[in-house]
Motif scaffolding. Structure first.
Motif, short mmCIF file in Angstrom:
data_model
loop_
_atom_site.label_atom_id
_atom_site.label_comp_id
_atom_site.label_asym_id
_atom_site.label_seq_id
_atom_site.Cartn_x
_atom_site.Cartn_y
_atom_site.Cartn_z
N SER A 177 0.82 -1.21 0.00
CA SER A 177 0.00 0.00 0.00
C SER A 177 0.86 1.25 0.00
CB SER A 177 -0.92 0.02 1.22
OG SER A 177 -1.71 1.17 1.24
N GLN A 178 0.39 2.26 -0.74
CA GLN A 178 1.05 3.56 -0.76
C GLN A 178 -0.01 4.66 -0.69
OE1 GLN A 178 3.49 3.52 -4.32
NE2 GLN A 178 5.13 2.46 -3.28
N VAL A 179 -0.82 4.64 0.36
CA VAL A 179 -1.89 5.62 0.52
C VAL A 179 -1.30 6.98 0.85
CG1 VAL A 179 -3.95 6.25 1.83
CG2 VAL A 179 -3.48 3.85 1.31
N ARG A 180 -1.73 7.98 0.11
CA ARG A 180 -1.24 9.34 0.32
C ARG A 180 -2.38 10.23 0.79
NH1 ARG A 180 1.01 13.35 -4.43
NH2 ARG A 180 1.44 15.17 -3.12
N THR A 181 -2.21 10.86 1.94
CA THR A 181 -3.23 11.76 2.47
C THR A 181 -3.15 13.11 1.77
OG1 THR A 181 -3.08 10.68 4.62
CG2 THR A 181 -4.12 12.85 4.56
N PRO A 182 -4.29 13.67 1.31
CA PRO A 182 -4.25 14.97 0.66
C PRO A 182 -3.65 16.04 1.56
CG PRO A 182 -6.38 13.93 0.31
CD PRO A 182 -5.64 13.08 1.31
N GLY A 183 -2.77 16.84 0.99
CA GLY A 183 -2.14 17.93 1.72
C GLY A 183 -2.56 19.28 1.17
N ARG A 184 -1.63 20.23 1.16
CA ARG A 184 -1.96 21.58 0.71
C ARG A 184 -2.27 21.64 -0.77
NH1 ARG A 184 2.97 25.08 3.04
NH2 ARG A 184 4.07 23.19 2.36
N GLU A 185 -1.87 20.60 -1.50
CA GLU A 185 -2.12 20.57 -2.94
C GLU A 185 -3.55 20.14 -3.27
OE1 GLU A 185 -1.82 16.34 -2.03
OE2 GLU A 185 -0.85 18.14 -1.27
N ALA A 186 -4.32 19.72 -2.27
CA ALA A 186 -5.65 19.15 -2.52
C ALA A 186 -6.56 20.10 -3.27
CB ALA A 186 -6.29 18.71 -1.21
N GLY A 187 -6.61 21.35 -2.85
CA GLY A 187 -7.50 22.32 -3.48
C GLY A 187 -7.15 22.55 -4.94
N ARG A 188 -5.86 22.64 -5.24
CA ARG A 188 -5.43 22.86 -6.62
C ARG A 188 -5.79 21.67 -7.51
NH1 ARG A 188 -1.30 20.78 -9.01
NH2 ARG A 188 -0.28 20.17 -7.05
N ILE A 189 -5.51 20.47 -7.02
CA ILE A 189 -5.81 19.27 -7.80
C ILE A 189 -7.32 19.12 -7.99
CG2 ILE A 189 -5.73 16.75 -7.73
CD1 ILE A 189 -3.00 16.96 -6.42
N ALA A 190 -8.08 19.37 -6.94
CA ALA A 190 -9.54 19.25 -7.03
C ALA A 190 -10.12 20.23 -8.04
CB ALA A 190 -10.17 19.46 -5.65
N ALA A 191 -9.63 21.47 -8.01
CA ALA A 191 -10.13 22.47 -8.94
C ALA A 191 -9.80 22.10 -10.38
CB ALA A 191 -9.54 23.84 -8.60
N ALA A 192 -8.61 21.55 -10.59
CA ALA A 192 -8.21 21.13 -11.93
C ALA A 192 -9.08 19.98 -12.42
CB ALA A 192 -6.74 20.74 -11.94
N LEU A 193 -9.41 19.05 -11.52
CA LEU A 193 -10.26 17.93 -11.91
C LEU A 193 -11.67 18.41 -12.20
CD1 LEU A 193 -10.82 14.97 -12.38
CD2 LEU A 193 -11.09 14.66 -9.90
N ARG A 194 -12.17 19.33 -11.39
CA ARG A 194 -13.52 19.86 -11.65
C ARG A 194 -13.58 20.56 -13.00
NH1 ARG A 194 -16.35 24.28 -7.74
NH2 ARG A 194 -14.65 25.53 -8.60
N GLU A 195 -12.57 21.33 -13.31
CA GLU A 195 -12.52 22.00 -14.62
C GLU A 195 -12.48 20.98 -15.75
OE1 GLU A 195 -9.59 25.10 -17.06
OE2 GLU A 195 -9.41 24.89 -14.88
N LEU A 196 -11.73 19.90 -15.57
CA LEU A 196 -11.65 18.86 -16.59
C LEU A 196 -13.00 18.17 -16.76
CD1 LEU A 196 -10.00 17.09 -18.54
CD2 LEU A 196 -9.39 15.65 -16.56
N LEU A 197 -13.67 17.85 -15.66
CA LEU A 197 -14.98 17.20 -15.74
C LEU A 197 -16.00 18.11 -16.42
CD1 LEU A 197 -15.19 15.54 -12.21
CD2 LEU A 197 -14.72 14.41 -14.38
N ASP A 198 -15.97 19.40 -16.10
CA ASP A 198 -16.90 20.35 -16.72
C ASP A 198 -16.67 20.45 -18.22
OD1 ASP A 198 -18.09 20.90 -14.30
OD2 ASP A 198 -16.96 22.74 -13.93
N SER A 199 -15.41 20.37 -18.64
CA SER A 199 -15.09 20.50 -20.06
C SER A 199 -15.41 19.22 -20.84
CB SER A 199 -13.61 20.85 -20.24
OG SER A 199 -12.77 19.74 -19.89
N ARG A 200 -15.55 18.11 -20.12
CA ARG A 200 -15.83 16.82 -20.77
C ARG A 200 -17.22 16.30 -20.37
NH1 ARG A 200 -11.26 13.67 -22.06
NH2 ARG A 200 -9.49 15.03 -22.55
N LEU A 201 -18.16 17.20 -20.15
CA LEU A 201 -19.46 16.80 -19.64
C LEU A 201 -20.11 15.77 -20.54
CD1 LEU A 201 -21.21 17.60 -17.19
CD2 LEU A 201 -22.46 19.13 -18.71
N ARG A 202 -20.09 16.00 -21.84
CA ARG A 202 -20.74 15.08 -22.77
C ARG A 202 -19.85 13.88 -23.10
NH1 ARG A 202 -23.51 16.42 -28.68
NH2 ARG A 202 -24.02 14.25 -29.20
#
Length: 281
Positions: free
Chosen positions: A156-181
């Protein structure tokens, strides 16, 4: 109940999820597998009954609905019912993109796991795999199952989200919004954002309070509502917003709003409810 159980009942299919070669559900009242091997990992949960099996000539027993069994590829094993009531099982055959073959030794040493969290995650994954169209959710749930299996295989190599969590989450949300269809697979999103799949899920959930597959479904429902109120047909709306088909749209739309898309669309010609007459005293 068990006296009326069919002697054999099975269901098998191949989902469109990378890493899962086959899904297999079975009820056996009296069955014995001969010694054999698979070229995949055999991940099984018991739903009822007991089973006796051998892995690499060492015998094991498993019973109860909380049991998880993991059998590695290329290793001889068998299996048989223990009593007349038989057993019920659900199996995922996973290829080596999910678990590498180098973990075979650890799996042979300990094939049975009494892990409630792992069992629950596998159960959730089976539920998603039984419904066509929810591939992104299935990939997400498979990633979490894989992570838990690696924990049991001491890899196992579980990584707990740190200070980068907000940046990564926002980038993923933007990607999901752009690929809605068109949608995006979890592995593709991880490659684009240079993050591990389960780390993506954890960062997004920590930042927005819901997993990315739930967010994506909600955004598609929002878009579907606007198109329905604009007069488009539910069948056309389903494909326009990224659902597998109209039945897929109906299932999620009804869960969100308690009405079908067709009933929702019909309401656009009504402006509010009729005023209620005052009650006489």
């Amino acid at each position: 109940m068990t006296g009326n159980r069919p002697r054999t009942r099975i269901s098998a299919w191949r989902p469109s999820v990378v890493g899962i070669a086959e899904v297999f559900h079975a009820d056996f009242a009296d069955h014995a597998y001969p010694v054999h091997t698979h070229d995949t990992w055999d991940l099984m949960i018991l739903d009822d009954g007991s089973v006796d099996f051998a892995v690499d000539r060492r015998r094991h027993g498993a019973a109860g609905a909380g049991t998880v069994i993991l059998l590695p590829p290329g290793v001889p094993h068998d299996g048989k019912t223990v009593n007349p009531s038989g057993f019920s099982k659900r199996v995922l055959y996973l290829d080596t993109r999910v678990l590498p073959e180098r973990l075979t030794g650890a799996a042979v040493t300990r094939p049975v796991h009494g892990d409630g969290l792992l069992r629950h995650r596998i159960h959730q994954l089976h539920g998603v795999l039984a419904r066509p169209g929810d591939q992104f959710e299935a990939e997400s749930r498979l990633a979490l199952v894989r992570e838990r299996l690696l924990f049991h295989l001491n890899a196992s190599q579980v990584r707990t989200p740190g200070r980068e969590a907000g940046r990564i989450a926002a980038a993923l949300r933007e990607l999901l919004d752009s690929r809605l269809r068109a949608g995006v697979s979890l592995n593709e999103a991880a490659a684009i954002l240079h993050a591990h799949p389960t780390h993506l899920i954890r960062c997004f959930t920590q930042s927005y309070g819901l997993p990315p597959h739930t967010y994506l479904t909600g955004r598609r429902i929002d878009r579907a509502r606007r198109l329905l109120l604009a007069g488009q047909r539910p069948a056309d709306v389903a494909t326009a917003v990224g659902f597998y088909d109209q039945a897929h749209l109906n299932r999620h739309f009804t869960r969100h709003l308690s009405v079908t898309p067709a009933r929702y669309a019909a309401s656009r010609n009504r402006c509010g409810f009729p005023e209620k007459a005052p009650q006489s005293r």
